[in-house]
Scaffold this motif. Sequence first.
Motif, PDB file in Angstrom:
ATOM      1  N   GLN A  42       0.813  -1.205   0.000  1.00  0.00           N
ATOM      2  CA  GLN A  42       0.000   0.000   0.000  1.00  0.00           C
ATOM      3  C   GLN A  42       0.848   1.257   0.000  1.00  0.00           C
ATOM      4  OE1 GLN A  42      -2.713  -1.398   3.275  1.00  0.00           O
ATOM      5  NE2 GLN A  42      -4.159  -0.561   1.801  1.00  0.00           N
ATOM      6  N   ARG A  52       2.615   4.451   1.117  1.00  0.00           N
ATOM      7  CA  ARG A  52       3.344   4.800   2.333  1.00  0.00           C
ATOM      8  C   ARG A  52       3.880   3.577   3.089  1.00  0.00           C
ATOM      9  NH1 ARG A  52       5.169   9.257   1.714  1.00  0.00           N
ATOM     10  NH2 ARG A  52       5.369   9.796   3.897  1.00  0.00           N
ATOM     11  N   GLY A  66       6.405   1.968   2.221  1.00  0.00           N
ATOM     12  CA  GLY A  66       7.869   2.054   2.192  1.00  0.00           C
ATOM     13  C   GLY A  66       8.522   1.569   0.903  1.00  0.00           C
ATOM     14  N   LYS A  67       7.729   1.376  -0.142  1.00  0.00           N
ATOM     15  CA  LYS A  67       8.270   0.805  -1.388  1.00  0.00           C
ATOM     16  C   LYS A  67       9.313   1.703  -2.050  1.00  0.00           C
ATOM     17  CE  LYS A  67       4.197   0.626  -3.156  1.00  0.00           C
ATOM     18  NZ  LYS A  67       3.527   1.210  -1.972  1.00  0.00           N
ATOM     19  N   SER A  68       8.953   2.994  -2.207  1.00  0.00           N
ATOM     20  CA  SER A  68       9.924   3.896  -2.850  1.00  0.00           C
ATOM     21  C   SER A  68      11.186   3.994  -2.010  1.00  0.00           C
ATOM     22  CB  SER A  68       9.353   5.302  -3.014  1.00  0.00           C
ATOM     23  OG  SER A  68       8.009   5.244  -3.363  1.00  0.00           O
ATOM     24  N   SER A  69      11.007   4.020  -0.706  1.00  0.00           N
ATOM     25  CA  SER A  69      12.179   4.107   0.177  1.00  0.00           C
ATOM     26  C   SER A  69      13.073   2.892  -0.013  1.00  0.00           C
ATOM     27  CB  SER A  69      11.753   4.172   1.642  1.00  0.00           C
ATOM     28  OG  SER A  69      10.816   5.194   1.834  1.00  0.00           O
ATOM     29  N   THR A  76      14.716   9.448   2.840  1.00  0.00           N
ATOM     30  CA  THR A  76      13.439   8.924   2.343  1.00  0.00           C
ATOM     31  C   THR A  76      12.262   9.642   2.994  1.00  0.00           C
ATOM     32  OG1 THR A  76      13.243   7.190   4.029  1.00  0.00           O
ATOM     33  CG2 THR A  76      14.425   6.629   2.011  1.00  0.00           C
ATOM     34  N   SER A 111       5.454  10.290  -2.292  1.00  0.00           N
ATOM     35  CA  SER A 111       4.858   9.002  -2.573  1.00  0.00           C
ATOM     36  C   SER A 111       4.080   9.118  -3.873  1.00  0.00           C
ATOM     37  CB  SER A 111       3.926   8.591  -1.428  1.00  0.00           C
ATOM     38  OG  SER A 111       3.462   7.301  -1.661  1.00  0.00           O
ATOM     39  N   ASP A 161       2.767   0.468  -7.074  1.00  0.00           N
ATOM     40  CA  ASP A 161       1.930   0.886  -5.968  1.00  0.00           C
ATOM     41  C   ASP A 161       0.619   0.122  -5.982  1.00  0.00           C
ATOM     42  OD1 ASP A 161       2.767   2.563  -4.027  1.00  0.00           O
ATOM     43  OD2 ASP A 161       2.640   4.345  -5.283  1.00  0.00           O
ATOM     44  N   GLN A 220       4.365  -0.514  11.461  1.00  0.00           N
ATOM     45  CA  GLN A 220       4.079   0.543  12.435  1.00  0.00           C
ATOM     46  C   GLN A 220       2.686   1.126  12.235  1.00  0.00           C
ATOM     47  OE1 GLN A 220       7.125   3.510  12.696  1.00  0.00           O
ATOM     48  NE2 GLN A 220       8.763   2.016  12.983  1.00  0.00           N
ATOM     49  N   HIS A 271       7.692  -4.562   7.340  1.00  0.00           N
ATOM     50  CA  HIS A 271       8.661  -3.482   7.175  1.00  0.00           C
ATOM     51  C   HIS A 271       8.543  -2.409   8.250  1.00  0.00           C
ATOM     52  CE1 HIS A 271      11.554  -1.188   4.955  1.00  0.00           C
ATOM     53  NE2 HIS A 271      10.727  -0.185   4.738  1.00  0.00           N
ATOM     54  N   LYS A 272       9.576  -1.598   8.386  1.00  0.00           N
ATOM     55  CA  LYS A 272       9.692  -0.529   9.384  1.00  0.00           C
ATOM     56  C   LYS A 272       9.729  -1.095  10.805  1.00  0.00           C
ATOM     57  CE  LYS A 272       6.897   2.618   6.524  1.00  0.00           C
ATOM     58  NZ  LYS A 272       5.945   3.736   6.513  1.00  0.00           N
ATOM     59  N   ASP A 307      12.237  -1.161  12.667  1.00  0.00           N
ATOM     60  CA  ASP A 307      13.167  -0.434  13.534  1.00  0.00           C
ATOM     61  C   ASP A 307      12.339   0.229  14.633  1.00  0.00           C
ATOM     62  OD1 ASP A 307      12.672   2.562  12.224  1.00  0.00           O
ATOM     63  OD2 ASP A 307      12.662   0.947  10.737  1.00  0.00           O
ATOM     64  N   SER A 364      13.918  -3.316   7.692  1.00  0.00           N
ATOM     65  CA  SER A 364      13.981  -1.876   7.925  1.00  0.00           C
ATOM     66  C   SER A 364      15.057  -1.309   7.010  1.00  0.00           C
ATOM     67  CB  SER A 364      14.341  -1.606   9.389  1.00  0.00           C
ATOM     68  OG  SER A 364      14.795  -0.270   9.513  1.00  0.00           O
ATOM     69  N   ILE A 365      14.822  -0.082   6.532  1.00  0.00           N
ATOM     70  CA  ILE A 365      15.867   0.542   5.708  1.00  0.00           C
ATOM     71  C   ILE A 365      16.966   1.146   6.570  1.00  0.00           C
ATOM     72  CG2 ILE A 365      14.477   1.067   3.663  1.00  0.00           C
ATOM     73  CD1 ILE A 365      14.181   3.939   4.799  1.00  0.00           C
ATOM     74  N   TYR A 366      16.742   1.184   7.884  1.00  0.00           N
ATOM     75  CA  TYR A 366      17.727   1.813   8.761  1.00  0.00           C
ATOM     76  C   TYR A 366      18.830   0.867   9.208  1.00  0.00           C
ATOM     77  CZ  TYR A 366      14.988   6.020   8.763  1.00  0.00           C
ATOM     78  OH  TYR A 366      14.356   7.164   8.357  1.00  0.00           O
TER      79      TYR A 366
HETATM   80  P1  GDP Z   1       5.559   4.126  -0.689  1.00  0.00           P
HETATM   81  O1  GDP Z   1       4.365   4.987  -0.871  1.00  0.00           O
HETATM   82  O2  GDP Z   1       5.181   2.697  -0.428  1.00  0.00           O
HETATM   83  O3  GDP Z   1       6.550   4.237  -1.788  1.00  0.00           O
HETATM   84  O4  GDP Z   1       6.252   4.586   0.676  1.00  0.00           O
HETATM   85  P2  GDP Z   1       7.496   5.585   0.867  1.00  0.00           P
HETATM   86  O5  GDP Z   1       8.729   4.947   0.382  1.00  0.00           O
HETATM   87  O6  GDP Z   1       7.141   6.910   0.318  1.00  0.00           O
HETATM   88  O7  GDP Z   1       7.645   5.646   2.458  1.00  0.00           O
HETATM   89  C1  GDP Z   1       6.706   6.252   3.298  1.00  0.00           C
HETATM   90  C2  GDP Z   1       7.371   6.688   4.580  1.00  0.00           C
HETATM   91  O8  GDP Z   1       7.857   5.568   5.290  1.00  0.00           O
HETATM   92  C3  GDP Z   1       8.554   7.624   4.367  1.00  0.00           C
HETATM   93  O9  GDP Z   1       8.425   8.716   5.241  1.00  0.00           O
HETATM   94  C4  GDP Z   1       9.759   6.786   4.747  1.00  0.00           C
HETATM   95  O10 GDP Z   1      10.801   7.556   5.328  1.00  0.00           O
HETATM   96  C5  GDP Z   1       9.176   5.821   5.744  1.00  0.00           C
HETATM   97  N1  GDP Z   1       9.930   4.545   5.822  1.00  0.00           N
HETATM   98  C6  GDP Z   1      10.263   3.737   4.785  1.00  0.00           C
HETATM   99  N2  GDP Z   1      10.954   2.658   5.206  1.00  0.00           N
HETATM  100  C7  GDP Z   1      11.080   2.790   6.551  1.00  0.00           C
HETATM  101  C8  GDP Z   1      11.686   1.975   7.585  1.00  0.00           C
HETATM  102  O11 GDP Z   1      12.285   0.919   7.357  1.00  0.00           O
HETATM  103  N3  GDP Z   1      11.569   2.433   8.864  1.00  0.00           N
HETATM  104  C9  GDP Z   1      10.924   3.596   9.170  1.00  0.00           C
HETATM  105  N4  GDP Z   1      10.879   3.938  10.459  1.00  0.00           N
HETATM  106  N5  GDP Z   1      10.351   4.371   8.233  1.00  0.00           N
HETATM  107  C10 GDP Z   1      10.417   3.983   6.946  1.00  0.00           C
END
Ligand code: GDP
Length: 339
Positions: free
Chosen positions: A17, A19, A21-24, A38, A43, A62, A93, A124-125, A127, A165-167
């Motif tokens: 969905q 946000r 985290g795909k683009s990140s 990121t 998005s 997406d 989260q 994902h996320k 962290d 997590s990307i961190y």
């Molecule tokens: P997309 O719409 O699926 O492409 O989602 P985005 O890549 O735009 O990410 C949405 C938000 O999630 C951004 O503010 C990122 O910084 C945050 N995010 C992505 N990956 C992580 C993660 O591993 N940990 C945390 N805490 N935030 C993340």
Amino acid sequence: APGPAAKGKPRLLLMGQRRSGKSSISSVVFHKMPPNETLFLESTARIQKDSMHSFMDFQVWDFPGQVDFMDPSFDLDAIFGEIGALIWVIDAQDEYLEAINRLNNTILNLQPTYPNINIEVFIHKVDGLSDDYKLDIQRDIMQRIQDELSDHGVENAPINFHLTSIYNHSIFEAFSKVIQKLIPHLPTLEALLNDLCRSCRFEKAYLFDVLSKIYIATDPSPVDMPSYEICSDYIDVIVDVSEIYGWGRSPEYITSLEGEPWNTKIEDQVACKDAESAIVLTDMKRPIMLREVNKYLALVAVMREGSFERMPLVTLNVDTTVQGLAEVFEITKQKEARG
Ligand code: GDP
């Protein structure tokens, strides 16, 4: 619409969905974006083929909105016919019930026609979540998917779960596991790396996709995170250096950049045309060596203390292994070309 996968490259599709985290993930893994940046990613709704110089073919999609399985004009085969793995990102989260419903729907829609696609769920996320909580979430998500699928008579669908997590390096580790399942001749690659470790008394050897720093094979000794991280950081250093000083530079570029004697044409130099490097890090005490295998891949190994004295022998063994690795990929390519 996405084109066919490049021949011989494993194809991955990233879904989930907005946000989630795909683009990140794609920016951090495939475009070296620092995780903090990121936060400012837009998005965007997209079906995008990420064209890049990597060993794999990778696309980000997406969800929702774009995949309407009921739409007859939607060419499922063009999209799912050739993919190796569908990676589904769930934001741990956030409320995840809706994400799971969509995932279940997707699996149920794909199963009859494409039963062999590996479904890889990235929880994902994670962290900032405690270890206990992570496992609770994973258990809950697994249960909800399993229940729904068996209600519809689908048992034993190939679904795997990863906490990411990307961190930290968990996202690279997860990709490595996903990719390894798609590599033809993986046992051969592993055997070559294992032989190399034994003959050179290396602690660990990885075959890395240079662009993404995902490892696609390693010897059977356990992966130790700190040494993996150093190896992958080392790739960045070497790539940066070889972009400036490496092969493939035009003579004009060399002349403009350097003075005598370094601005002689590449052909005149008696040097290995592949990037090759070794370094001893003071905090690790063990040397690390890197050797280019082909356009996309590099062999990186953690040596043992004192290995530098045996460098000529090591280099010889590494050369042989690199040749072997390259041959495995040539065979794969020829097979694919023949169909
Ligand atoms: P997309 O719409 O699926 O492409 O989602 P985005 O890549 O735009 O990410 C949405 C938000 O999630 C951004 O503010 C990122 O910084 C945050 N995010 C992505 N990956 C992580 C993660 O591993 N940990 C945390 N805490 N935030 C993340």
